[in-house]
Design an enzyme around this catalytic site. Structure first.
Site, PDB file in Angstrom:
ATOM      1  N   ARG A 102      89.315 -10.447 -20.333  1.00  0.00           N
ATOM      2  CA  ARG A 102      89.818  -9.174 -20.848  1.00  0.00           C
ATOM      3  C   ARG A 102      89.123  -7.989 -20.203  1.00  0.00           C
ATOM      4  NH1 ARG A 102      90.609 -11.228 -27.077  1.00  0.00           N
ATOM      5  NH2 ARG A 102      89.211 -12.859 -26.364  1.00  0.00           N
ATOM      6  N   ILE A 103      87.814  -8.097 -19.987  1.00  0.00           N
ATOM      7  CA  ILE A 103      87.096  -7.004 -19.336  1.00  0.00           C
ATOM      8  C   ILE A 103      87.510  -6.893 -17.877  1.00  0.00           C
ATOM      9  CG2 ILE A 103      84.820  -6.234 -18.566  1.00  0.00           C
ATOM     10  CD1 ILE A 103      83.689  -7.451 -21.158  1.00  0.00           C
ATOM     11  N   HIS A 132      72.110  -1.875 -20.840  1.00  0.00           N
ATOM     12  CA  HIS A 132      73.057  -2.761 -21.524  1.00  0.00           C
ATOM     13  C   HIS A 132      73.867  -1.991 -22.570  1.00  0.00           C
ATOM     14  CE1 HIS A 132      73.686  -7.308 -22.353  1.00  0.00           C
ATOM     15  NE2 HIS A 132      74.812  -6.635 -22.517  1.00  0.00           N
ATOM     16  N   ASP A 164      89.688 -20.264 -13.334  1.00  0.00           N
ATOM     17  CA  ASP A 164      90.990 -20.914 -13.250  1.00  0.00           C
ATOM     18  C   ASP A 164      92.013 -19.915 -12.713  1.00  0.00           C
ATOM     19  OD1 ASP A 164      93.301 -22.362 -13.509  1.00  0.00           O
ATOM     20  OD2 ASP A 164      93.330 -22.335 -15.700  1.00  0.00           O
ATOM     21  N   GLU A 183      65.461  -8.471 -21.141  1.00  0.00           N
ATOM     22  CA  GLU A 183      65.818  -7.199 -21.779  1.00  0.00           C
ATOM     23  C   GLU A 183      65.017  -7.005 -23.062  1.00  0.00           C
ATOM     24  OE1 GLU A 183      70.057  -6.930 -22.279  1.00  0.00           O
ATOM     25  OE2 GLU A 183      70.466  -7.187 -20.139  1.00  0.00           O
ATOM     26  N   ASP A 225      73.949  -2.876 -15.495  1.00  0.00           N
ATOM     27  CA  ASP A 225      73.844  -2.577 -16.923  1.00  0.00           C
ATOM     28  C   ASP A 225      73.057  -3.658 -17.653  1.00  0.00           C
ATOM     29  OD1 ASP A 225      74.629  -0.946 -19.265  1.00  0.00           O
ATOM     30  OD2 ASP A 225      75.758  -2.733 -19.837  1.00  0.00           O
TER      31      ASP A 225
END
Length: 322
Positions: free
Chosen positions: A157-158, A287, A179, A268, A263
């Site tokens: 989706r991103i 992030h 895929d 982190e 990012d």
């Protein structure tokens, strides 16, 4: 049989997000507690039937959570959860995939624009009260996105949203996904991960938007950075462990990469002596790609829908993982 009670106790566990505040403001019929750190979570975990969490999760919590039946991840990624341990205890898990797709995609394009329009340099010059003059050397000037080839790793989706935005800027989008038969999602071309090495030399920009998997861990290393054309750009909005940071530092320090923006980091937050803090031509954001004012509401929408499904005894959840 419903997997949860009619009025389960929900735990919101996040250091910053105001899920409880937004639930109250919206009048959601949820009985909840909200905690900000691990000690607070450990104090309530034994009473929780539902847990909404991401970075505070540790698999060891399961030994203290006899009533837990459902975990709604706040993050799209779920690599921090022990899936088999959850499954063995009959605990369901759903991700927040999609809630930040537009936000992360916009951030990725913003990072790319910052690199091509030399915005970090402009900020530094403003701080020094320096008005830069016109530049004669072509390779030191700002660049345009139109006509450049974006090699996009990850087309969920991103990635699909990034592809659409990049095409709106006139870029040619070549995508790599696990895929390829799942579709191009707006890219001009789509290939399997095995084709990455062949595609790298033709890329003006390499952009990671993939999940962290055994196949993508350390995906971008010194060898693959060396396959990019001199002067290419690199952007990472995926996971820090997808990149060998020492190799990225070397490629930027040598000038092989013109610039990069990330990012995410392997650790982190990074420590004060993190080598990438001082690497030239690197833009770092903490992030925050998916973090917008709409994030809590979108997670709550997912939570409410999945709770309704669990109460009805349905077996399929939105973004079901376990």
């Amino acid at each position: 049989m419903p997997m949860i009670s009619a009025d389960p106790l929900v735990g919101f566990a996040h250091a910053a997000y105001r899920l409880g505040e937004r639930a109250r403001a919206r009048g959601l019929p949820l009985r909840f507690v909200e905690v900000r750190d691990r000690s607070g979570l450990e104090a309530v975990i034994g009473e929780l039937e539902v847990l909404v969490i991401s970075g505070l999760w540790r698999d060891g919590l399961l030994d203290e959570a006899p009533k837990l039946r459902f975990v709604q991840s706040i993050s799209a990624g779920t690599d921090q959860y022990g899936k088999e341990a959850l499954r063995a205890r009959g605990i369901r898990l759903a991700s927040a995939a999609g809630v930040n797709a537009n936000a992360v995609a916009e951030h990725a394009i913003a990072l790319l624009l910052a690199l091509t329009r030399l915005l970090p340099e402009a900020v530094r010059n403003q701080e020094k009260r320096f008005w830069r003059g016109m530049i004669g050397e072509l390779d030191r000037r700002e660049q345009e996105l139109a006509g450049k080839t974006l090699l996009l790793v990850g087309l969920g989706r991103i990635g699909g949203r990034i592809a659409s935005l990049a095409r709106a800027f006139g870029m040619r989008v070549v995508a790599v996904r696990r895929d390829p038969s799942a579709g191009a999602e707006g890219a001009h071309e789509v290939h399997g991960l095995s084709e990455l090495d062949r595609l790298l030399p033709g890329a003006d920009v390499l952009l990671l938007a993939c999940p962290l998997t055994p196949e993508t861990e350390n995906l971008v290393d010194a060898r693959r950075l060396g396959l990019l054309k001199p002067g290419a750009l690199f952007v990472n909005v995926a996971r820090g462990r997808c990149v060998v940071e020492e190799a990225l530092a070397d490629a930027l320090g040598s000038g092989r990469l013109a610039a990069a923006a990330i990012d995410v980091a392997r650790e982190e937050p990074p420590p004060p002596d993190w080598p990438l803090w001082s690497v030239p031509n690197l833009l770092v954001t903490p992030h925050t790609a998916g973090e917008t004012r709409a994030y809590e509401d979108r997670v709550l929408d997912l939570l409410v829908e999945n709770l309704d499904r669990l109460r009805r005894g349905e077996t399929v959840l939105v973004n079901q993982v376990v």
